[in-house]
Design an enzyme around this catalytic site. Structure first.
Site, PDB file in Angstrom:
ATOM      1  CD  GLU A  39       9.588 -21.506  29.776  1.00  0.00           C
ATOM      2  OE1 GLU A  39       8.352 -21.584  29.926  1.00  0.00           O
ATOM      3  OE2 GLU A  39      10.205 -22.382  28.958  1.00  0.00           O
ATOM      4  CE  LYS A  79       1.303 -23.645  27.995  1.00  0.00           C
ATOM      5  NZ  LYS A  79       1.022 -25.092  27.626  1.00  0.00           N
ATOM      6  CG  ASP A 136      -2.530 -28.464  20.034  1.00  0.00           C
ATOM      7  OD1 ASP A 136      -1.791 -27.211  20.098  1.00  0.00           O
ATOM      8  OD2 ASP A 136      -2.707 -29.128  21.102  1.00  0.00           O
ATOM      9  CB  SER A 180       3.698 -24.419  20.087  1.00  0.00           C
ATOM     10  OG  SER A 180       3.878 -23.338  21.285  1.00  0.00           O
ATOM     11  CE  LYS A 213       5.586 -28.280  24.588  1.00  0.00           C
ATOM     12  NZ  LYS A 213       4.244 -27.649  25.320  1.00  0.00           N
TER      13      LYS A 213
HETATM   14  N1  PSU Z   1       8.826 -27.510  27.906  1.00  0.00           N
HETATM   15  C1  PSU Z   1       8.482 -28.370  28.918  1.00  0.00           C
HETATM   16  N2  PSU Z   1       7.444 -27.887  29.849  1.00  0.00           N
HETATM   17  C2  PSU Z   1       6.568 -26.807  29.255  1.00  0.00           C
HETATM   18  C3  PSU Z   1       7.014 -26.159  28.503  1.00  0.00           C
HETATM   19  C4  PSU Z   1       7.910 -26.645  27.584  1.00  0.00           C
HETATM   20  O1  PSU Z   1       9.161 -29.335  29.212  1.00  0.00           O
HETATM   21  O2  PSU Z   1       5.745 -26.508  30.377  1.00  0.00           O
HETATM   22  C5  PSU Z   1       5.995 -24.729  28.167  1.00  0.00           C
HETATM   23  C6  PSU Z   1       6.970 -23.669  27.562  1.00  0.00           C
HETATM   24  O3  PSU Z   1       6.642 -22.626  28.179  1.00  0.00           O
HETATM   25  C7  PSU Z   1       6.525 -23.707  26.016  1.00  0.00           C
HETATM   26  C8  PSU Z   1       4.997 -24.025  26.326  1.00  0.00           C
HETATM   27  O4  PSU Z   1       6.544 -22.310  25.496  1.00  0.00           O
HETATM   28  O5  PSU Z   1       4.823 -25.218  27.068  1.00  0.00           O
HETATM   29  C9  PSU Z   1       4.397 -24.558  24.787  1.00  0.00           C
HETATM   30  O6  PSU Z   1       2.901 -24.793  25.123  1.00  0.00           O
HETATM   31  P1  PSU Z   1       1.795 -24.762  24.118  1.00  0.00           P
HETATM   32  O7  PSU Z   1       2.110 -25.891  23.146  1.00  0.00           O
HETATM   33  O8  PSU Z   1       0.608 -24.871  24.745  1.00  0.00           O
HETATM   34  O9  PSU Z   1       2.035 -23.549  23.068  1.00  0.00           O
HETATM   35 MN    MN Z   2      -1.475 -25.609  21.660  1.00  0.00          MN
END
Ligand code: PSU
Ligand code: MN
Length: 338
Positions: A31, A92, A144, A146, A165
Site C-alpha cells: 500500500e 489519503k 468510526d 474503517s 492499529k
Molecule cells: N496502520 C498504520 N498506519 C497507517 C495505516 C495503518 O500503522 O497509516 C493506514 C492504512 O492505510 C489503513 C488506514 O488502511 O490507515 C485505515 O484508516 P481509516 O481508519 O481512516 O480507515
Molecule cells: Mn475512520
C-alpha cells in the site's frame, strides 16, 4: 491537474506486474498510505523502496499501489513512489475516495481498502501491510470504523499485517471480522498481535505454521469461491516490540491530545501515530518499520507458496473461473477496466 480523458483505462497496471500475474509468478501488493501518511520523511521513501527490494531479492515482483495524477496504479515506478513520498498534502484514499481523486487528477496514498480493491482487480493475490484499520474506541456513538473491514469482506485477497492499529478497539474489531466472515489466522500463534507489541491480549481461533499452510487456506477459500479476504496476523519479534507495560500510557497520552485538539475521522491515525512517535523518542517508528519488514517477508513467502500451488491469477483456476476475477477484460494486458 486535469481529469483523465474518458478513453484512459481506469487502472494502470505496470508491464512487470501484468506479466508476472499472467505467468502465475509470485507478486505482492504494497500500500502507499504507509509512506504517504504513516511514516515521516525521509524515512518513508527509504522504507517504501526497501520493501520493494526485499521482495525482489526473494524472487517476488512488488506491486506498490497508489494514485498518481488521478491514475490508480498497480506497480508504481520508483519515480512515482519518490514523487508521492515527497508530495505535501496529498489525499489519503480509501475506496470511497477513489473515483473522486481519479476524476480530479489528484495524487493519493491508498489505504488497505483501496489497495486491496486495486490489487484484486489486477489479479494480485497477496498484500503486505503494517496494521489494518478497524473499529475505533467510541464507535458505538461515532460510527468510526474503517472501511478496510467491509472492503475486505468482499475482496478475496490475502492480507499480511501485524494486527490492527494499536490505537483501535481490538476486541470490537475482532468481533466485526467474525461478523463479516473474515478469517483471522495467526502466523505461528493464536495470540492476536498488537502491532507495536507481540501480543494484544486477545486470542484468535487458528494459527498456521508455515507459508505453505497459509497458501493451503487461501486455496481452500478460492475453491469454495468465498468472497472475503484471508487475514494473516504476523506478530513482531518479541525482542523488537515496544515494552508492553508502557503501551497503555503511550496510547492514553495520544488519545488525550487528539481529543484536546478535536482530531477525528481519517485524520486521527496520522495524528496519533505522529504523537506516539514523538512520545517514544522515535522507538515506535523503529518498531513500525520492523513490523512492516516482517510482513513483507512473510507476504513474499506466501506468494511463492501460492504460485507453487498453481491456479489462481493468470490462468483458469480449479473452479473454472477465470483468474483475476473482477478484472474488466479478464486478460493479462497491462491495463484493466475502462
Ligand atoms: N496502520 C498504520 N498506519 C497507517 C495505516 C495503518 O500503522 O497509516 C493506514 C492504512 O492505510 C489503513 C488506514 O488502511 O490507515 C485505515 O484508516 P481509516 O481508519 O481512516 O480507515
Ligand atoms: Mn475512520
Amino acid at each position: 491537474m486535469t481529469g483523465q480523458p474518458a478513453s484512459t483505462p481506469a487502472i494502470q497496471i505496470s508491464e512487470e506486474v501484468a506479466r508476472a500475474v499472467a505467468d502465475g509468478r509470485p507478486v505482492v501488493a504494497l500500500e502507499s498510505t504507509i509512506f504517504t501518511h504513516g511514516l515521516p520523511r525521509p524515512r518513508n521513501l527509504a522504507v517504501a523502496l526497501e520493501a520493494e527490494q526485499q521482495l525482489r531479492a526473494a524472487g517476488v515482483v512488488p506491486a506498490t499501489i497508489g494514485v498518481h495524477a488521478g491514475v490508480p496504479t498497480v506497480g508504481l515506478s520508483t519515480e512515482q513512489i519518490t514523487e508521492l513520498a515527497a508530495t505535501d498534502g496529498l489525499d489519503k484514499v480509501s475506496l470511497r475516495d477513489l473515483p473522486v481523486v481519479a476524476a480530479l487528477g489528484r495524487h493519493g496514498g491508498t489505504t488497505v481498502a483501496a489497495t486491496a480493491f486495486l490489487a484484486h482487480r489486477a489479479g494480485v493475490r497477496v498484500f503486505s501491510t503494517g496494521g489494518l484499520g478497524g473499529v475505533h474506541f467510541g464507535a458505538a456513538e461515532s460510527f468510526d470504523e474503517s472501511a478496510d473491514m467491509t472492503t475486505l469482506a468482499a475482496t478475496p485477497v490475502t492480507v499480511i499485517s501485524a494486527g490492527v492499529k494499536s490505537i483501535l478497539d481490538i476486541r470490537a474489531t475482532l468481533e466485526r471480522f467474525e461478523t463479516l466472515n473474515i478469517p483471522v489466522i495467526g502466523y505461528r500463534t493464536t495470540k492476536y498481535p498488537g502491532f507495536y507489541v507481540t501480543d494484544s491480549g486477545h486470542e484468535i481461533n487458528f494459527a498456521v505454521q508455515s507459508a505453505a499452510e497459509a497458501a493451503a487456506v487461501i486455496d481452500a477459500r478460492d475453491r469454495l469461491d468465498l468472497p472475503q479476504a484471508v487475514l494473516i496476523a504476523n506478530p513482531v519479534d518479541p525482542a523488537k516490540q515496544l515494552p508492553p507495560e508502557e503501551l497503555d500510557g503511550i496510547l492514553a497520552r495520544a488519545w488525550a491530545e487528539a481529543e484536546r485538539r478535536g482530531i477525528t475521522g481519517n485524520a486521527s491515525t496520522p495524528f496519533l501515530l505522529d504523537h506516539i512517535q514523538r512520545d517514544t523518542g522515535g522507538r515506535s517508528l523503529e518498531v513500525n518499520v520492523e513490523v512492516y519488514r516482517g510482513n513483507v517477508r512473510l507476504g513474499g513467502e506466501i506468494a511463492v507458496a501460492l504460485a507453487a500451488l498453481g491456479g489462481g491469477a493468470g490462468g483458469v483456476d480449479r473452479a473454472g473461473r477465470s483468474a483475476g476475477a473482477g478484472r474488466a477484460d479478464g486478460s493479462a494486458a497491462a491495463t484493466a477496466g475502462a
